[in-house]
Design an enzyme around this catalytic site. Structure first.
Site, short mmCIF file in Angstrom:
data_model
loop_
_atom_site.label_atom_id
_atom_site.label_comp_id
_atom_site.label_asym_id
_atom_site.label_seq_id
_atom_site.Cartn_x
_atom_site.Cartn_y
_atom_site.Cartn_z
N SER A 45 32.48 53.96 5.21
CA SER A 45 32.42 53.73 6.48
C SER A 45 31.01 52.70 6.76
O SER A 45 31.16 51.44 6.20
CB SER A 45 31.93 54.99 7.25
OG SER A 45 31.57 54.76 8.66
N ASP A 85 35.87 52.69 12.77
CA ASP A 85 36.06 54.14 13.61
C ASP A 85 34.87 54.24 14.65
O ASP A 85 35.01 55.11 15.67
CB ASP A 85 36.22 55.44 12.99
CG ASP A 85 35.11 55.63 12.16
OD1 ASP A 85 34.28 54.82 11.82
OD2 ASP A 85 35.15 56.64 11.38
N GLU A 131 30.00 60.48 19.91
CA GLU A 131 28.68 60.30 19.21
C GLU A 131 27.94 59.09 19.69
O GLU A 131 28.75 58.24 20.17
CB GLU A 131 28.77 60.45 17.75
CG GLU A 131 29.37 61.60 17.13
CD GLU A 131 29.11 61.70 15.60
OE1 GLU A 131 28.53 62.62 15.14
OE2 GLU A 131 29.75 60.81 15.06
N ALA A 132 26.62 59.46 19.99
CA ALA A 132 25.75 58.07 20.46
C ALA A 132 26.17 56.97 19.81
O ALA A 132 25.98 55.82 20.20
CB ALA A 132 24.18 58.36 20.71
N ASN A 133 26.32 57.20 18.24
CA ASN A 133 26.51 55.83 17.47
C ASN A 133 28.17 55.20 17.84
O ASN A 133 28.09 54.27 17.30
CB ASN A 133 26.41 56.35 16.09
CG ASN A 133 27.53 57.17 15.74
OD1 ASN A 133 28.45 57.30 16.29
ND2 ASN A 133 27.05 58.12 14.80
N PRO A 137 19.06 67.66 8.46
CA PRO A 137 19.34 66.77 7.11
C PRO A 137 20.34 66.11 7.45
O PRO A 137 21.41 66.54 8.04
CB PRO A 137 19.55 68.16 6.07
CG PRO A 137 19.73 69.13 7.17
CD PRO A 137 19.41 69.06 8.34
N THR A 142 25.35 62.35 5.05
CA THR A 142 26.05 61.29 4.53
C THR A 142 24.71 60.59 3.80
O THR A 142 25.42 59.48 2.83
CB THR A 142 26.46 60.07 5.35
OG1 THR A 142 25.49 59.76 6.53
CG2 THR A 142 27.51 60.72 6.18
#
Ligand code: NG1
Ligand code: ZN
Length: 547
Positions: A68, A287, A377-379, A505, A508
Site C-alpha cells: 500500500s 484503495d 478512515e480519515a486517511n 500501536p 503496519t
C-alpha cells in the site's frame, strides 16, 4: 499419515526456510515488512489461501501482494474472502502463526491442526485470484505464492499488476455468478463508469463545479489504471496525470500519494501547484483517495476521508428522503476522524455515527448494521455498502414509481450503487462518487471545504522498544497499557482548549501513533509532542526524544 503431511513429504515439495530474524504479524491490513524477508511468508500464504478456499467448499478467494502506502522496499500480503471482504479474523491468527513457524515440520503441524479443526475435505479444489501492485519485488514474491498454491493443486488466476480494490471486486464477481460484474478489468471500468456517465447526464447546471482534475498517482498502480480508465470516461472528466512513473520503483509513494499528503498536510512533490485547481492523491495500491487545493496565498486545504464521508452521507440521505423510502443510513468513523466532522455528521446531517478501531475490516463490519452504511478512515480509505434487501427494494421501487421526483431520486440512488465498489475502499470508485456529488451540488472544492471547519490536528510516530506492550480500549480512544499513561495524557489534554489526544500501536509499522487535536495548530502540535514525549519516557523510546 494426514493428507497435509503427505504433501510435505512429496519429493517435489519446495522448501522456503524462515530466516527467523523477524516476528511477523497479520495486522491492520495483512503482513508487511521489507520485501527481502517475505519469501517464506508468501509461500505459506499461498498454502493458507488454498486451504481457505477448500474450507469454504471451493469458493473463490483472493491474495493481493502489496504494501500500500509503505516505502518501495517494503512489500506485503493480504487475503480476501469470497464476498470481496477482508479475511475472517480467526484466520488472521493462523496467518501470523504460519509466518512465524520455524521450519516445515512446524508449518505442517499448524496446517494439520487447521485441517482437522475446520474438517477440510481434501477433495475440494482451491480457487484463488491473485494480483500485485507495481513494486519491483512483487513478481518474485508471486512466484513463492504460486509454489504454495500449486502444492495444493489450486486453480488460480494471476491478474498481474492491478489495484487492491480491483482484486476485491473480481473475487466478489466470481462468487456472485457474475451478478456483481465480470471478473475482469473491462467489466470493472464499464460498470462503475457507465453509472457515473448516466448520472452525469442528469446534471444540468454545473455552477462552480469543474471537470478538470490534477491526479497524483503516487507513482504506482493507481496511475497505471487511471490511464486505462480514461478511455471509459469519454472526457466527462479531464484528468491530467502526475506522479505516474511506475517503471522507477523507488519513486513509489516517495514524497507523493495520499498518505504523504494526509500525514504532512502539504502538497506532494512531482507536480506544479496552481491556485484553486482540483487535486487528487491516491496511495500505492489505489484503495485510498484524498482531495486538496491551495488558494491564491498558497494556503493548503485538505479534503480527506472525513470530508468524503460527510459529502456522500449527506447526499445519499437527501436522495433517500426524496425517494420516499423508509431506509436508514449510518456513518462509521475511527478515533482519527476529526472531532468537528463527527459533530457535523451528528448535528447538521443528523446521521447516526459510530466509532470503531482502526482498520477497514472493523468499519466495514459496523457499516453492515445500517441499511446503507458509509464508512471512511480519515486517511481516505472507505466506501459505502447497501444491504442486499435495500438494493433490491430501490430497484423494484424505481421500476414502478410514477411520481417524477421520487423516480429521479431512485435513479440517482441506483447510479450511486452501481458506481460504488462495495467490497472495500477504492480510489477510482470514490473519485467517481465525489465528482458526482460535487457536480450535483454545483460545488468547487472551496464550496465543499466550507461545509464545516476541521479542528487543527497533528499525527506523530514514536518508536519504542516494544510496541506490543501497548493496549487500548473504547475503540482505541483510551490507552490501557502502559499503566498510568492515560492519566498522564488526560492531564496534558486538560491544558488545551477543545483538545483530544489518543495513542495506539500501529498495525503496519513498528511505531506507536499519537493523534492530537485542539483549538489552534500551535496547540495541536504542542499537545502531540508532549504526549509523544511521555510515551518515549514511559515505554523505552528509541532514537531521539520527541521535541
Ligand atoms: P496503522 O499503521 O495500524 O495505523 C494504517 C492506517 C489505517 C489503515 C492501515 C492499512 C492511520 C492512522 N492508520 O494503520 O487507517 O489504513 O494503515 O493501510 O492512517
Ligand atoms: Zn492502500
Amino acid at each position: 499419515m494426514s493428507w497435509i503431511k503427505s504433501i510435505f513429504n512429496e519429493s517435489n515439495f519446495i522448501s522456503y526456510p524462515n530466516p527467523g530474524s523477524i516476528v511477523f504479524q497479520y495486522g491492520t491490513s495483512g503482513i508487511r515488512c521489507k520485501a527481502d524477508y517475505l519469501d517464506h511468508v508468501m509461500h505459506r500464504m499461498g498454502m493458507l489461501v488454498a486451504l481457505r478456499s477448500m474450507c469454504l467448499k471451493s469458493a473463490r478467494v483472493g491474495l493481493m501482494i502489496t504494501a500500500s502506502h509503505n516505502a518501495h522496499e517494503d512489500n506485503g500480503v493480504k487475503l480476501i474472502d469470497p464476498q470481496g471482504e477482508m479475511l475472517e479474523s480467526s484466520w488472521e491468527v493462523l496467518a501470523t502463526e504460519l509466518s512465524n513457524a520455524i521450519d516445515d515440520q512446524h508449518v505442517s503441524t499448524v496446517l494439520t491442526s487447521l485441517v482437522s479443526k475446520y474438517n477440510i475435505d481434501s477433495s475440494y479444489i482451491p480457487k484463488v485470484y491473485v494480483g500485485r501492485d507495481t513494486r519491483y519485488s512483487g513478481k518474485k514474491l508471486l512466484d513463492a505464492v504460486i509454489v504454495g498454491m500449486k502444492q495444493f493443486n489450486s486453480d488460480f488466476e494471476d491478474f498481474g499488476v492491478i489495484t487492491t480494490p480491483m482484486l476485491h471486486f473480481f473475487v466478489r464477481c466470481y462468487n456472485t455468478n457474475c451478478l456483481y460484474g465480470q471478473p475482469n478489468e473491462q467489466s470493472y471500468f464499464n460498470k462503475l463508469t457507465t453509472a457515473f456517465k448516466d448520472m452525469r447526464n442528469m446534471c444540468t447546471d454545473y455552477k462552480n463545479y469543474n471537470t478538470v482534475i490534477e491526479f497524483d498517482g503516487a507513482n504506482g498502480v493507481g496511475a497505471l489504471k487511471m490511464k486505462d480508465a480514461l478511455s471509459y470516461l469519454d472526457n466527462t472528466l479531464i484528468i491530467n496525470m502526475h506522479n505516474d512513473e511506475v517503471s522507477s520503483s523507488e519513486k513509489l509513494n516517495s514524497k507523493c500519494g495520499a498518505d504523504f499528503v494526509k500525514s504532512n498536510q502539504c502538497p506532494p512533490t512531482g507536480l506544479s501547484i496552481k491556485p484553486n485547481a482540483k487535486y487528487i492523491s491516491v496511495d500505492g495500491d489505489a484503495d485510498r483517495i484524498i482531495y486538496f487545493f491551495v488558494d491564491e496565498s498558497n494556503k493548503f486545504y485538505l479534503l480527506d476521508g472525513d470530508r468524503i464521508a460527510t459529502l456522500v452521507a449527506g447526499y445519499v440521505k437527501e436522495q433517500i428522503i426524496a425517494s420516499g423510502l423508509d431506509v436508514n443510513i449510518g456513518l462509521v468513523q475511527t478515533a482519527y476522524s476529526n472531532g468537528n466532522s463527527t459533530n457535523f455528521v451528528s448535528n447538521t446531517l443528523k446521521v447516526p455515527v459510530a466509532c470503531v478501531p482502526t482498520g477497514v475490516k472493523h468499519l466495514h463490519h459496523k457499516a453492515q448494521d445500517y441499511d446503507i452504511g458509509v464508512y471512511f478512515e480519515a486517511n481516505g480509505h472507505g466506501t459505502l455498502i447497501f444491504k442486499e434487501s435495500i438494493r433490491n427494494l430501490i430497484r423494484k421501487e424505481a421500476s414502478k414509481q410514477k411520481d417524477e421526483s421520487k423516480l429521479i431520486a431512485l435513479k440517482k440512488l441506483i447510479c450511486i450503487m452501481d458506481m460504488t465498489n462495495e467490497t472495500v475502499g477504492d480510489a477510482y470508485s470514490d473519485m467517481l462518487i465525489v465528482e458526482t456529488v460535487l457536480c450535483e451540488r454545483g460545488w468547487s472544492l472551496n464550496d465543499w471545504y466550507n461545509t464545516y471547519a476541521d479542528l487543527p490536528n497533528r499525527l506523530m510516530k514514536v518508536t519504542v522498544k516494544d510496541r506490543n506492550t501497548f493496549s487500548t480500549g473504547d475503540a482505541e480512544r483510551i490507552c490501557i497499557r502502559p499503566l498510568g499513561l492515560q492519566d498522564k495524557i488526560n492531564s496534558i489534554v486538560a491544558n488545551y482548549p477543545m483538545a483530544r489526544s489518543f495513542v495506539r500501536p500501529s498495525g503496519t509499522e513498528d511505531v506507536v501513533r499519537v493523534y492530537a487535536e485542539a483549538d489552534t495548530q500551535v496547540h495541536a502540535d504542542k499537545l502531540a509532542v508532549e504526549v509523544a514525549a511521555v510515551i518515549y519516557d514511559m515505554a523505552d523510546g528509541v532514537g531521539k526524544r520527541p521535541s
